[in-house]
Scaffold this motif. Structure first.
Motif, PDB file in Angstrom:
ATOM      1  N   ASN A 134       0.846  -1.160  -0.020  1.00 48.53           N
ATOM      2  CA  ASN A 134      -0.103  -0.035  -0.067  1.00 48.53           C
ATOM      3  C   ASN A 134       0.584   1.217   0.090  1.00 48.53           C
ATOM      4  O   ASN A 134       1.439   1.594   0.965  1.00 48.53           O
ATOM      5  CB  ASN A 134      -0.809  -0.285   1.156  1.00 48.53           C
ATOM      6  N   SER A 135       0.916   1.860  -0.950  1.00 48.80           N
ATOM      7  CA  SER A 135       1.974   3.131  -1.207  1.00 48.80           C
ATOM      8  C   SER A 135       1.197   4.348  -2.067  1.00 48.80           C
ATOM      9  O   SER A 135       0.332   4.381  -2.617  1.00 48.80           O
ATOM     10  CB  SER A 135       3.237   2.443  -1.991  1.00 48.80           C
ATOM     11  N   SER A 136       2.080   5.269  -1.981  1.00 49.61           N
ATOM     12  CA  SER A 136       1.993   6.641  -2.708  1.00 49.61           C
ATOM     13  C   SER A 136       2.161   6.320  -4.296  1.00 49.61           C
ATOM     14  O   SER A 136       1.683   7.324  -4.877  1.00 49.61           O
ATOM     15  CB  SER A 136       2.901   7.686  -2.029  1.00 49.61           C
ATOM     16  N   ALA A 137       2.814   5.361  -4.703  1.00 41.52           N
ATOM     17  CA  ALA A 137       3.355   5.073  -6.126  1.00 41.52           C
ATOM     18  C   ALA A 137       4.264   6.271  -6.334  1.00 41.52           C
ATOM     19  O   ALA A 137       4.661   6.144  -7.650  1.00 41.52           O
ATOM     20  CB  ALA A 137       1.910   5.205  -6.883  1.00 41.52           C
ATOM     21  N   TYR A 138       4.780   6.850  -5.528  1.00 39.68           N
ATOM     22  CA  TYR A 138       6.206   7.706  -6.005  1.00 39.68           C
ATOM     23  C   TYR A 138       7.257   7.044  -5.638  1.00 39.68           C
ATOM     24  O   TYR A 138       7.763   7.126  -4.528  1.00 39.68           O
ATOM     25  CB  TYR A 138       5.949   8.952  -5.011  1.00 39.68           C
ATOM     26  N   GLU A 139       7.482   6.073  -6.511  1.00 39.54           N
ATOM     27  CA  GLU A 139       8.717   5.069  -6.277  1.00 39.54           C
ATOM     28  C   GLU A 139       9.357   4.740  -7.732  1.00 39.54           C
ATOM     29  O   GLU A 139       8.852   5.210  -8.732  1.00 39.54           O
ATOM     30  CB  GLU A 139       8.021   3.807  -5.873  1.00 39.54           C
ATOM     31  N   THR A 140      10.439   4.303  -7.690  1.00 41.85           N
ATOM     32  CA  THR A 140      11.142   3.857  -8.897  1.00 41.85           C
ATOM     33  C   THR A 140      10.975   2.485  -9.203  1.00 41.85           C
ATOM     34  O   THR A 140      10.514   1.444  -8.319  1.00 41.85           O
ATOM     35  CB  THR A 140      12.870   3.852  -8.646  1.00 41.85           C
ATOM     36  N   THR A 141      11.060   2.052 -10.478  1.00 38.85           N
ATOM     37  CA  THR A 141      10.858   0.850 -10.861  1.00 38.85           C
ATOM     38  C   THR A 141      11.878  -0.200 -10.377  1.00 38.85           C
ATOM     39  O   THR A 141      11.492  -1.403 -10.104  1.00 38.85           O
ATOM     40  CB  THR A 141      10.442   0.525 -12.224  1.00 38.85           C
ATOM     41  N   ASP A 142      13.071   0.189 -10.200  1.00 38.95           N
ATOM     42  CA  ASP A 142      14.029  -0.557  -9.737  1.00 38.95           C
ATOM     43  C   ASP A 142      13.770  -1.033  -8.286  1.00 38.95           C
ATOM     44  O   ASP A 142      14.031  -2.083  -8.181  1.00 38.95           O
ATOM     45  CB  ASP A 142      15.365   0.277  -9.829  1.00 38.95           C
ATOM     46  N   ALA A 143      13.427  -0.069  -7.456  1.00 42.66           N
ATOM     47  CA  ALA A 143      12.987  -0.533  -6.182  1.00 42.66           C
ATOM     48  C   ALA A 143      11.813  -1.484  -6.297  1.00 42.66           C
ATOM     49  O   ALA A 143      11.895  -2.488  -5.367  1.00 42.66           O
ATOM     50  CB  ALA A 143      12.569   0.697  -5.237  1.00 42.66           C
ATOM     51  N   LEU A 144      10.837  -1.219  -6.906  1.00 39.38           N
ATOM     52  CA  LEU A 144       9.413  -2.246  -6.987  1.00 39.38           C
ATOM     53  C   LEU A 144      10.021  -3.646  -7.539  1.00 39.38           C
ATOM     54  O   LEU A 144       9.466  -4.695  -7.064  1.00 39.38           O
ATOM     55  CB  LEU A 144       8.405  -1.474  -7.653  1.00 39.38           C
ATOM     56  N   ARG A 145      11.304  -3.603  -8.419  1.00 38.36           N
ATOM     57  CA  ARG A 145      11.383  -4.989  -8.612  1.00 38.36           C
ATOM     58  C   ARG A 145      11.833  -5.772  -7.727  1.00 38.36           C
ATOM     59  O   ARG A 145      11.956  -7.124  -7.584  1.00 38.36           O
ATOM     60  CB  ARG A 145      12.660  -4.833  -9.970  1.00 38.36           C
ATOM     61  N   LEU A 146      12.646  -5.309  -6.713  1.00 36.19           N
ATOM     62  CA  LEU A 146      13.011  -5.836  -5.463  1.00 36.19           C
ATOM     63  C   LEU A 146      11.824  -6.789  -4.692  1.00 36.19           C
ATOM     64  O   LEU A 146      11.887  -7.547  -4.060  1.00 36.19           O
ATOM     65  CB  LEU A 146      13.412  -5.160  -4.454  1.00 36.19           C
ATOM     66  N   LEU A 147      10.654  -6.434  -5.124  1.00 31.01           N
ATOM     67  CA  LEU A 147       9.398  -7.079  -4.186  1.00 31.01           C
ATOM     68  C   LEU A 147       8.644  -8.000  -5.464  1.00 31.01           C
ATOM     69  O   LEU A 147       7.727  -8.702  -5.049  1.00 31.01           O
ATOM     70  CB  LEU A 147       8.420  -5.897  -4.037  1.00 31.01           C
ATOM     71  N   ASP A 148       9.337  -7.987  -6.596  1.00 28.06           N
ATOM     72  CA  ASP A 148       8.625  -8.977  -7.739  1.00 28.06           C
ATOM     73  C   ASP A 148       8.626 -10.439  -7.023  1.00 28.06           C
ATOM     74  O   ASP A 148       9.840 -10.964  -6.601  1.00 28.06           O
ATOM     75  CB  ASP A 148       9.746  -9.055  -8.830  1.00 28.06           C
ATOM     76  N   GLY A 149       7.609 -11.082  -7.184  1.00 30.59           N
ATOM     77  CA  GLY A 149       7.272 -12.514  -6.557  1.00 30.59           C
ATOM     78  C   GLY A 149       6.916 -12.554  -5.021  1.00 30.59           C
ATOM     79  O   GLY A 149       6.558 -13.658  -4.407  1.00 30.59           O
ATOM     80  N   LEU A 150       7.040 -11.282  -4.342  1.00 31.47           N
ATOM     81  CA  LEU A 150       6.748 -11.343  -2.953  1.00 31.47           C
ATOM     82  C   LEU A 150       5.390 -10.575  -2.620  1.00 31.47           C
ATOM     83  O   LEU A 150       4.936 -10.880  -1.612  1.00 31.47           O
ATOM     84  CB  LEU A 150       7.982 -10.532  -2.178  1.00 31.47           C
ATOM     85  N   VAL A 151       5.250  -9.828  -3.419  1.00 32.33           N
ATOM     86  CA  VAL A 151       3.764  -8.985  -3.371  1.00 32.33           C
ATOM     87  C   VAL A 151       2.697  -9.487  -4.273  1.00 32.33           C
ATOM     88  O   VAL A 151       2.931  -9.858  -5.357  1.00 32.33           O
ATOM     89  CB  VAL A 151       3.842  -7.750  -3.600  1.00 32.33           C
ATOM     90  N   ASP A 152       1.391  -9.797  -3.667  1.00 29.62           N
ATOM     91  CA  ASP A 152       0.281 -10.424  -4.307  1.00 29.62           C
ATOM     92  C   ASP A 152      -0.397  -9.432  -4.976  1.00 29.62           C
ATOM     93  O   ASP A 152      -1.155  -9.377  -5.986  1.00 29.62           O
ATOM     94  CB  ASP A 152      -0.452 -11.339  -3.679  1.00 29.62           C
TER      95      ASP A 152
END
Ligand code: SF4
Length: 335
Positions: A134-152
């Motif tokens: 649950n976020s503001s969406a003010y984020e980088t795609t690189d950081a979000l990739r660290l969550l790939d496979g962990l968030v549903d």
């Protein structure tokens, strides 16, 4: 591990501070994870809270600093208890044992590397309910990739379209383009929304072995929910992206542009939650329109607009939702 904190560029602020050595950037947090509350939370969208509540962990600090912030005491880090990654993983399991429909990570953008570690650890220890980010969406795609496979389930905001408005209210003139790129990465990771069959309890025996054919699609969910009444006991979300737009009083045109932009780019790959629960908690210099609540007529006009442009996957709010009771006590419960 956690080297991303070294010269921190985790989010678009790119402060380059060394959080591992205790320095703080715009988000106000070092590399130490801090939070203010971990408890069952009942005020999310019905498919997230269900009847048992969502297992919400409220992290301290924030990389947005919105002038009208609805959770300012934790956003500024005034309420912040340190947690180890191991303790955080146990907190998820405790919430699961209390019957949480999911784990709901609230404003964790500035802790993504640690949160990813905590989720990996918790899954090894038996975490088997969906993870909501649950976020503001003010984020980088690189950081979000660290969550790939962990968030549903991704639950990002899309706050503004206009760059002057986002600069004035959140010091983020690049907000809309940044959020759109972030949401695109979220959609890439989890795909279209799907829902548990009615009556399935996340975490119960067999619930994590359901195959795609057993799950409800967005169309099936929408048909079902239309027939449900206020006492929601309908399906819970299993995966997908639900984008929240908090309507601000006096900014109807900007809200329309946000909905139009989201619908043109993502269509039915996402749900849009159109929220009228804005609560004026303090006056915002230069923005007297934010001193009030969202007029019903403005909200209704926006809903009509959403229908006119063909948005089908939507959550709406009815009745008097602008209450401070939506804001929980940040008293270190559950930490
Ligand atoms: S996470 Fe915090 S320190 Fe890092 S770039 Fe963003 S605001 Fe700056």
């Amino acid at each position: 591990m956690l080297r991303e904190y070294g010269a921190c560029s985790l989010c678009p602020r790119k402060c380059k501070v060394n959080r591992l050595q205790g320095e703080k950037g715009y988000c106000g947090q070092t590399a130490e994870i801090t939070a203010a509350r971990a408890a069952l939370h009942y005020w999310e969208e019905p498919c997230i809270s269900g009847t048992t509540g969502s297992g919400a962990v409220f992290f301290s600090g924030c990389n947005m600093g919105c002038a009208f912030c609805q959770n300012q005491e934790i956003a500024r880090g005034e309420v912040a208890r340190s947690l180890t990654i191991d303790r955080l993983s146990d907190i998820y399991l405790e919430l699961q044992a209390k019957g949480a429909a999911n784990i709901n990570l609230v404003t964790a953008s500035h802790f993504i590397p640690s949160v990813a570690e905590s989720l990996r650890l918790a899954k090894k220890k038996g975490l088997n309910i969906p993870v909501v980010y649950n976020s503001s969406a003010y984020e980088t795609t690189d950081a979000l990739r660290l969550l790939d496979g962990l968030v549903d389930v991704y639950l990002p905001d899309c706050k503004y379209h206009d760059s002057i408005l986002s600069a004035e209210l959140s010091k983020a003139p690049d907000y809309f383009e940044t959020a759109m790129a972030a949401i695109e990465e979220m959609v890439r990771q989890v795909g279209d929304a799907s829902f548990y069959p009615v009556g399935t309890i996340p975490g119960a025996a067999g619930s994590d072995q359901l195959e795609d054919k057993d799950l409800l699609s967005a169309d099936e969910y929408n048909d079902l929910v239309v027939e449900l009444d206020d006492d929601y006991e309908g399906p819970l979300v299993k995966k997908g992206v639900i984008v929240r737009h908090l309507v601000l009083p006096g900014h109807l045109d900007d809200s329309k542009k946000v909905l139009l932009g989201l619908n043109e780019r993502f269509g039915n790959s996402i749900y849009i939650s159109i929220m009228n629960q804005y609560t004026p908690l303090r006056s915002v210099p230069g923005h007297p329109e934010l001193d009030g609540r969202v007029p019903e007529a403005e909200y209704e006009e926006l809903l009509d607009f959403a229908a006119d442009i063909g948005i089908e996957n939507a959550f709406l709010q009815a009745g008097d939702t602008a209450k401070e009771s939506f804001i929980p006590d940040f008293d270190y419960t559950g930490l």
